[in-house]
Design an enzyme around this catalytic site. Structure first.
Site, PDB file in Angstrom:
ATOM      1  N   CYS A   6       0.809  -1.220   0.000  1.00  0.00           N
ATOM      2  CA  CYS A   6       0.000   0.000   0.000  1.00  0.00           C
ATOM      3  C   CYS A   6       0.839   1.267   0.000  1.00  0.00           C
ATOM      4  O   CYS A   6       0.309   2.354  -0.152  1.00  0.00           O
ATOM      5  CB  CYS A   6      -1.006   0.000   1.155  1.00  0.00           C
ATOM      6  SG  CYS A   6      -0.287  -0.193   2.777  1.00  0.00           S
ATOM      7  N   ASP A  19       2.618   2.600   2.482  1.00  0.00           N
ATOM      8  CA  ASP A  19       2.633   3.342   3.741  1.00  0.00           C
ATOM      9  C   ASP A  19       3.916   3.052   4.521  1.00  0.00           C
ATOM     10  O   ASP A  19       4.511   1.998   4.377  1.00  0.00           O
ATOM     11  CB  ASP A  19       1.417   2.976   4.588  1.00  0.00           C
ATOM     12  CG  ASP A  19       0.143   3.550   3.998  1.00  0.00           C
ATOM     13  OD1 ASP A  19       0.242   4.559   3.273  1.00  0.00           O
ATOM     14  OD2 ASP A  19      -0.939   3.002   4.251  1.00  0.00           O
ATOM     15  N   CYS A  69      -2.863   4.233   7.118  1.00  0.00           N
ATOM     16  CA  CYS A  69      -4.284   4.223   7.432  1.00  0.00           C
ATOM     17  C   CYS A  69      -4.509   4.207   8.948  1.00  0.00           C
ATOM     18  O   CYS A  69      -3.558   4.064   9.732  1.00  0.00           O
ATOM     19  CB  CYS A  69      -4.940   3.007   6.802  1.00  0.00           C
ATOM     20  SG  CYS A  69      -4.313   1.461   7.466  1.00  0.00           S
ATOM     21  N   CYS A  97      -1.322  -4.444   8.944  1.00  0.00           N
ATOM     22  CA  CYS A  97      -0.946  -3.245   9.699  1.00  0.00           C
ATOM     23  C   CYS A  97      -0.299  -3.636  11.029  1.00  0.00           C
ATOM     24  O   CYS A  97       0.670  -3.022  11.462  1.00  0.00           O
ATOM     25  CB  CYS A  97      -2.169  -2.374   9.967  1.00  0.00           C
ATOM     26  SG  CYS A  97      -2.934  -1.762   8.471  1.00  0.00           S
TER      27      CYS A  97
END
Lengths: 238, 160
Positions: free
Chosen positions: B64, B66, B90, B133
């Site tokens: 993603c 990030d 996120c 995450c």
């Protein structure tokens, strides 16, 4: 339950068949695709299968499993490679969509109409995937059995690279005017282009390790670009 | 495909958070623990990465795009006295790193290596699509410890 299973099998079979046909067309250098012909041949094969059970579809399934990814290049009648002629891609899309338009199929059987509808959505998906360099690179990797793992953390691109990304994200966070964001945007465009050049070379040489690493990098630069866009949007909203 | 979902989720999360974050998040079915850490992240900031008692872990999610930075300050007994993080990602990534910094404080270097992403995910009730995450947070802890250990061994070498 059985109905569901059968439908899935039939769909899988159609996928394989049509893919093969498209690949053949590409191989012999035929640039003009004729979705009508695919459909009629697929429709011809549909009836006996419905009557005599699953033997046929089972054989086909064996070739298509396990979960062989759909080849979007084949759908568009293109050779699977990173460098894509945007004009050619757009023209293929337009031509296919024109021939698949529902208005052209109103007099045909329901199954034929469903078929063209199904094909149209696959063409749309293929076009979406192939027109953007990041998704095109990911798809090529996937086709070569080298899909990006969601769990990979920093090892793929290295600590130095991540430091750079972190630094940029901080700069974007702190930037409060259009001029500095524009500058960050332009710099990011240059970086993205460099990665794309590298990707073209890596794929041409079938160096998939390098291609995977560069696709990872491109994902970070795309995210940086999105963040800048969001930031510019939020500045103007305020 | 998953990465796209993640990005979309993070984007819409960010968009909603401006108007009314709590309602938007709750409506999306996120657990209050995530919302709480996303709304009031603990220990945001940076420690001096050149300080030899500080370990810095920098990780990213290529799926993603990030990035997450987690730092620990370790005293002479191998105890973590301070921890800071900075995450560009996120809500789930922010909440995961926030929880991680809370959990490492007061523990020893060896203790924090035992922190599993599953514990973080369970605490935050992360949905399956967001499990990566919490993996990032676990990797960040491990990377921070590794960085601190490298500094310690080079310190010993210099002393010798």
């Amino acid at each position: 339950m059985w109905t569901v299973l059968r439908t899935t099998r039939t769909t899988a079979t159609r996928f394989t068949r049509r893919q093969n046909q498209t690949q053949t067309a590409t191989a012999v250098g035929t640039t003009t695709l004729q979705p009508d012909r695919w459909m009629s041949s697929a429709a011809q094969q549909e009836d006996p299968r419905d009557e005599d059970g699953y033997s046929d579809s089972c054989t086909d399934l064996r070739h298509s499993t396990p979960q062989q990814p759909v080849n979007h290049f084949a759908t568009m009648g293109l050779t699977p490679q990173f460098v894509v002629d945007e004009q050619q891609l757009k023209q293929s899309y337009k031509r296919l969509m024109t021939s698949l338009h529902p208005d052209k199929h109103t007099l045909k059987s329901q199954s034929s109409q469903d078929e063209s509808h199904d094909l149209a959505s696959r063409v749309t998906l293929a076009y979406d995937v192939l027109r953007q360099s990041l998704s095109r690179a990911s798809h090529l990797l996937e086709l070569n059995g080298r899909g990006m793992e969601d769990t990979a953390s920093g090892k793929l691109v290295g600590a130095c690279f991540l430091m750079h990304v972190m630094d940029l994200r901080e700069q974007i966070d702190e930037a409060n005017d259009d001029a500095s964001l524009k500058k960050l945007w332009d710099e990011n465009e240059v970086r993205s282009q460099q990665v794309c050049d590298g990707l073209a070379e890596a794929f041409a040489q079938e160096d998939f390790d390098e291609a995977l690493r560069l696709t990872g990098k491109l994902q970070y630069w795309n995210r940086v670009q999105e963040t800048i866009r969001e930031k510019i949007g939020s500045l103007h909203d305020a | 495909m998953l990465s796209f979902a993640t990005r979309t989720a993070s984007r819409s999360l960010a968009a909603h958070s401006v108007a009314n974050p709590l309602t938007a998040l709750s409506r999306r079915g996120y657990h209050e623990n995530i919302v709480e850490h996303y709304e009031n992240p603990r220990n945001v900031g940076s420690l001096d990465k050149n300080d030899e008692s500080v370990g810095t872990g920098l990780v990213g999610a290529p799926a993603c795009g990030d990035v997450m930075k987690l730092q620990i300050k370790v005293d002479e007994n191998g105890m973590i006295t301070e921890s800071k993080f900075k995450t560009f990602g996120c809500g789930s990534a922010i909440a995961s790193s926030s929880v991680a910094t809370e959990w490492v404080k007061g523990k020893t270097v060896d203790d924090i290596l035992a922190i599993q992403n599953a514990d973080i995910a369970a605490h935050l009730k992360l949905p399956p699509v967001k499990l990566h995450c919490s993996m990032l947070a676990e990797d960040a802890i491990k990377a921070a410890v590794a960085d601190w250990k490298v500094k310690q061994s080079s310190k010993k070498q210099e002393a010798a």
